[in-house]
Design an enzyme around this catalytic site. Structure first.
Site, PDB file in Angstrom:
ATOM      1  CD  GLU A  94      -3.140   0.732   0.453  1.00 39.78           C
ATOM      2  OE1 GLU A  94      -2.619   1.548  -0.325  1.00 39.78           O
ATOM      3  OE2 GLU A  94      -4.350   0.739   0.725  1.00 39.78           O
ATOM      4  CG  ASP A  95      -0.795   4.752  -1.705  1.00 43.75           C
ATOM      5  OD1 ASP A  95      -1.536   4.075  -0.973  1.00 43.75           O
ATOM      6  OD2 ASP A  95      -1.216   5.627  -2.475  1.00 43.75           O
ATOM      7  CG  ASP A  98      -5.463   9.149   6.048  1.00 43.09           C
ATOM      8  OD1 ASP A  98      -5.609   9.517   7.211  1.00 43.09           O
ATOM      9  OD2 ASP A  98      -5.655   9.920   5.095  1.00 43.09           O
ATOM     10  CG  PHE A 147      -4.021  15.765   0.597  1.00 43.51           C
ATOM     11  CD1 PHE A 147      -5.004  14.862   0.975  1.00 43.51           C
ATOM     12  CD2 PHE A 147      -3.607  15.785  -0.723  1.00 43.51           C
ATOM     13  CE1 PHE A 147      -5.580  14.001   0.047  1.00 43.51           C
ATOM     14  CE2 PHE A 147      -4.175  14.924  -1.668  1.00 43.51           C
ATOM     15  CZ  PHE A 147      -5.163  14.035  -1.273  1.00 43.51           C
ATOM     16  NE  ARG A 160      -3.559   7.873  -9.417  1.00 37.96           N
ATOM     17  CZ  ARG A 160      -4.174   7.570  -8.282  1.00 37.96           C
ATOM     18  NH1 ARG A 160      -3.469   7.213  -7.223  1.00 37.96           N
ATOM     19  NH2 ARG A 160      -5.487   7.597  -8.191  1.00 37.96           N
TER      20      ARG A 160
END
Ligand code: PRP
Length: 170
Positions: A94-95, A98, A147, A160
């Protein structure tokens, strides 16, 4: 945009993570890497190239965000795996973790398919945002609640492709 993690810093840490993962599976045949699309694609690509040849892979897609910067708390399952994970060593790639809602959901689904083992690697973690407790065995960087975009992460599908991670100005 302010650069939070430059490309060289990310690459160095990705290599370390690849080494850690490989050391943890000393005598097994295969490590099956499950990339969570779309955000995980660059991380996956770099991670597996830093690993040995006993790696196989598949891709899954879930989405939890709309086009804005806040999580909706809803998780939608968009694309399933192509092969069975039963009795295999699985590493979810996963990146970012959160709220943890996406990962929690994914881990539950994958665990129900009886893998031999199930671990997770996340490039980024924002612990201050966590809503559910979810195990992540390998974390690249712990970051503050800003963010971030780049290296797979988007804002409304943009950024991206950046080789670094930057903070998107509000
Ligand atoms: C992002 C990210 C994680 C999830 C993390 O995906 O890739 O999957 O949100 O958030 P959470 O811990 O609050 O659940 P997103 O839905 O934006 O899809 P994408 O990877 O296609 O950009």
């Amino acid at each position: 945009m302010n650069v939070l993690l430059d490309a060289a810093t990310i690459q160095a840490r990705v290599k370390e993570l690849a080494g850690e993962i490989e050391r943890d599976y000393p005598d097994t045949g295969e490590i099956h890497m499950v990339c969570v699309l779309k955000g995980g694609f660059l991380f996956m690509a770099d991670l597996i190239r830093a690993m040995s040849t006993r790696v196989t892979m598949d891709f899954i897609a879930v989405s939890s965000y709309g086009s804005g910067t806040k999580s909706s708390g809803e998780v939608r399952f968009e694309k399933d795996l192509e092969t069975s994970i039963e009795n295999r060593h699985i590493v979810i790639v996963e990146d970012i973790v959160d709220t943890g809602l996406t990962l929690k959901y994914l881990q539950e689904i994958l665990r129900s398919r009886a893998p031999r083992s199930l671990r997770t690697v996340c490039l980024l973690s924002k612990p201050s945002r966590r809503q559910v407790d979810v195990p992540v065995e390998y974390i690249g960087f712990t970051i503050e609640d800003k963010f971030v975009v780049g290296y797979g992460l988007d804002y409304a599908e943009r950024y991206r492709n950046l080789p670094h991670i930057a903070v998107l100005q509000e």
